[in-house]
Design a protein around this motif. Structure first.
Motif, PDB file in Angstrom:
ATOM      1  N   ASN A  57       0.852  -1.192   0.000  1.00  0.00           N
ATOM      2  CA  ASN A  57       0.000   0.000   0.000  1.00  0.00           C
ATOM      3  C   ASN A  57       0.884   1.236   0.000  1.00  0.00           C
ATOM      4  O   ASN A  57       1.923   1.251   0.661  1.00  0.00           O
ATOM      5  N   GLY A  58       0.479   2.219  -0.822  1.00  0.00           N
ATOM      6  CA  GLY A  58       1.235   3.466  -0.803  1.00  0.00           C
ATOM      7  C   GLY A  58       2.451   3.438  -1.720  1.00  0.00           C
ATOM      8  O   GLY A  58       3.153   4.432  -1.846  1.00  0.00           O
ATOM      9  N   SER A  59       2.733   2.295  -2.363  1.00  0.00           N
ATOM     10  CA  SER A  59       3.878   2.281  -3.289  1.00  0.00           C
ATOM     11  C   SER A  59       3.485   3.054  -4.548  1.00  0.00           C
ATOM     12  O   SER A  59       2.311   3.304  -4.803  1.00  0.00           O
ATOM     13  N   ALA A  60       4.471   3.381  -5.359  1.00  0.00           N
ATOM     14  CA  ALA A  60       4.215   4.171  -6.572  1.00  0.00           C
ATOM     15  C   ALA A  60       3.735   3.285  -7.714  1.00  0.00           C
ATOM     16  O   ALA A  60       3.570   3.744  -8.843  1.00  0.00           O
ATOM     17  N   ALA A  61       3.490   1.998  -7.412  1.00  0.00           N
ATOM     18  CA  ALA A  61       3.183   1.040  -8.483  1.00  0.00           C
ATOM     19  C   ALA A  61       2.042   1.512  -9.375  1.00  0.00           C
ATOM     20  O   ALA A  61       2.191   1.605 -10.600  1.00  0.00           O
ATOM     21  N   LEU A  62       0.885   1.854  -8.783  1.00  0.00           N
ATOM     22  CA  LEU A  62      -0.283   2.206  -9.597  1.00  0.00           C
ATOM     23  C   LEU A  62       0.005   3.427 -10.469  1.00  0.00           C
ATOM     24  O   LEU A  62      -0.259   3.418 -11.677  1.00  0.00           O
ATOM     25  N   SER A  63       0.588   4.468  -9.884  1.00  0.00           N
ATOM     26  CA  SER A  63       0.823   5.686 -10.688  1.00  0.00           C
ATOM     27  C   SER A  63       1.837   5.405 -11.805  1.00  0.00           C
ATOM     28  O   SER A  63       1.680   5.914 -12.923  1.00  0.00           O
ATOM     29  N   ARG A  64       2.819   4.524 -11.565  1.00  0.00           N
ATOM     30  CA  ARG A  64       3.795   4.186 -12.616  1.00  0.00           C
ATOM     31  C   ARG A  64       3.114   3.427 -13.753  1.00  0.00           C
ATOM     32  O   ARG A  64       3.403   3.643 -14.931  1.00  0.00           O
ATOM     33  N   ILE A  65       2.193   2.522 -13.366  1.00  0.00           N
ATOM     34  CA  ILE A  65       1.487   1.747 -14.405  1.00  0.00           C
ATOM     35  C   ILE A  65       0.587   2.677 -15.222  1.00  0.00           C
ATOM     36  O   ILE A  65       0.560   2.607 -16.457  1.00  0.00           O
ATOM     37  N   VAL A  66      -0.141   3.572 -14.540  1.00  0.00           N
ATOM     38  CA  VAL A  66      -1.026   4.507 -15.253  1.00  0.00           C
ATOM     39  C   VAL A  66      -0.206   5.379 -16.213  1.00  0.00           C
ATOM     40  O   VAL A  66      -0.581   5.560 -17.373  1.00  0.00           O
ATOM     41  N   GLU A  67       0.932   5.885 -15.757  1.00  0.00           N
ATOM     42  CA  GLU A  67       1.823   6.705 -16.611  1.00  0.00           C
ATOM     43  C   GLU A  67       2.176   5.944 -17.891  1.00  0.00           C
ATOM     44  O   GLU A  67       2.042   6.455 -19.007  1.00  0.00           O
ATOM     45  N   GLU A  68       2.619   4.677 -17.705  1.00  0.00           N
ATOM     46  CA  GLU A  68       3.062   3.887 -18.861  1.00  0.00           C
ATOM     47  C   GLU A  68       1.886   3.570 -19.784  1.00  0.00           C
ATOM     48  O   GLU A  68       2.015   3.564 -21.015  1.00  0.00           O
ATOM     49  N   CYS A  69       0.696   3.357 -19.203  1.00  0.00           N
ATOM     50  CA  CYS A  69      -0.503   3.102 -20.026  1.00  0.00           C
ATOM     51  C   CYS A  69      -0.857   4.340 -20.838  1.00  0.00           C
ATOM     52  O   CYS A  69      -1.243   4.245 -22.005  1.00  0.00           O
ATOM     53  N   ARG A  70      -0.696   5.523 -20.235  1.00  0.00           N
ATOM     54  CA  ARG A  70      -0.983   6.765 -20.959  1.00  0.00           C
ATOM     55  C   ARG A  70      -0.002   6.921 -22.124  1.00  0.00           C
ATOM     56  O   ARG A  70      -0.386   7.320 -23.231  1.00  0.00           O
ATOM     57  N   ARG A  71       1.273   6.580 -21.892  1.00  0.00           N
ATOM     58  CA  ARG A  71       2.268   6.671 -22.976  1.00  0.00           C
ATOM     59  C   ARG A  71       1.882   5.701 -24.101  1.00  0.00           C
ATOM     60  O   ARG A  71       1.918   6.050 -25.275  1.00  0.00           O
ATOM     61  N   ALA A  72       1.448   4.501 -23.720  1.00  0.00           N
ATOM     62  CA  ALA A  72       1.037   3.519 -24.738  1.00  0.00           C
ATOM     63  C   ALA A  72      -0.135   4.070 -25.548  1.00  0.00           C
ATOM     64  O   ALA A  72      -0.163   3.995 -26.778  1.00  0.00           O
ATOM     65  N   ARG A  73      -1.130   4.653 -24.854  1.00  0.00           N
ATOM     66  CA  ARG A  73      -2.309   5.211 -25.521  1.00  0.00           C
ATOM     67  C   ARG A  73      -1.899   6.306 -26.522  1.00  0.00           C
ATOM     68  O   ARG A  73      -2.395   6.354 -27.653  1.00  0.00           O
ATOM     69  N   ASP A  74      -0.944   7.160 -26.119  1.00  0.00           N
ATOM     70  CA  ASP A  74      -0.584   8.330 -26.928  1.00  0.00           C
ATOM     71  C   ASP A  74       0.431   8.030 -28.024  1.00  0.00           C
ATOM     72  O   ASP A  74       0.518   8.769 -29.005  1.00  0.00           O
TER      73      ASP A  74
END
Ligand code: 5HY
Length: 248
Positions: free
Chosen positions: A153-170
């Protein structure tokens, strides 16, 4: 039906999370049994981890064969021990990577994978080749997070995954994203909302595929390379596999 979901690593919290994600999508008459091997790595992040975890997978299938199991899911994105597991049973055995790839190609022309570490991205690329999905997948990306950060809990995992997913989308010209780790089984809705694309993860895709195959009365073919292994002697710590027979 009785569906055995095998988390090939030995982290109890991840097995629990995988079981809960599976129960959220399973049909009302599907019983989910979420298990993990006694022996093996706490997370799978290398070819060595994969090799050791594959033994744990076949152990769990042998145990499942004693419990009238109707289908199996291997809940690690490397699908470790998939073909060996299929040899040991007539029931369908679904790997979460294979399931996610199938689902992605049914709803999009092109998809990208977002996994944990770049060193395991090659494992997903090998599976894309092996399963014939290479041309559907634009890129296998890594959020560069250790697998067990997904349990913190509280690790940066989710935000790192969301960032990479946004890069994939764009950047990748894709219609969907595949999450490349069993430990991401509870993240699809959150990430899909954040990124605005269909997000597929393998545990829930595999549950519905297993239900479909059992519903069609289809199981693993015993004709050809997935026939039961020929009984033979095993030495050393694997002696217990000597002269295995179907149903064991
Ligand atoms: C998985 N490792 O799904 C893989 C993900 C990966 O312990 N469960 C693991 O990074 O390859």
């Amino acid at each position: 039906m009785r569906l055995r979901i095998i988390n090939p690593n030995t982290t109890v919290a991840m097995t629990y999370k995988i079981g809960e994600a599976a129960r959220r999508v399973a049909a009302s008459d599907t019983t989910i049994v979420a298990t993990q091997p006694v022996d093996g790595p706490v997370s799978i992040e290398s070819h060595f981890d994969e090799a050791i975890s594959a033994v744990g997978v076949v152990e769990e299938v042998l145990a499942g064969e004693k419990e009238a199991t109707d289908a199996y899911v291997i809940a690690c994105f490397g699908d470790p021990g998939l073909l060996a597991a299929r040899e040991l049973t007539r029931a369908p055995v679904i790997g979460i990577a294979e399931a996610a790839f199938h689902a992605a190609t049914l709803i999009s022309t092109r998809f990208s994978v977002v996994t944990t570490l770049s060193r395991t991205a090659i494992i997903a690329e090998h599976l894309l080749e092996q399963y014939g999905f290479r041309h559907h997948c634009r890129r296998v990306r890594a959020a560069e997070i250790p697998v067990l950060d997904l349990e913190e809990n509280g690790s940066a995992a989710l935000s790192r995954i969301v960032e990479e997913c946004r890069r994939a989308r764009d950047e990748d010209g894709i219609g969907a994203i595949v999450l490349g780790c069993g430990g991401m089984a509870d993240l699809t809705e959150t990430i899909s909302r954040e990124v605005g694309l269909p997000v597929i993860e393998g545990v829930t895709a595999a549950v519905k595929l297993a239900e479909a195959l059992v519903g069609l009365g289809l199981g693993t073919s015993k004709h050809g390379d997935l026939a039961f292994p020929r009984p033979k002697a095993f030495n050393g710590r694997f002696e217990r596999y000597s002269n295995l027979t179907p149903g064991h």
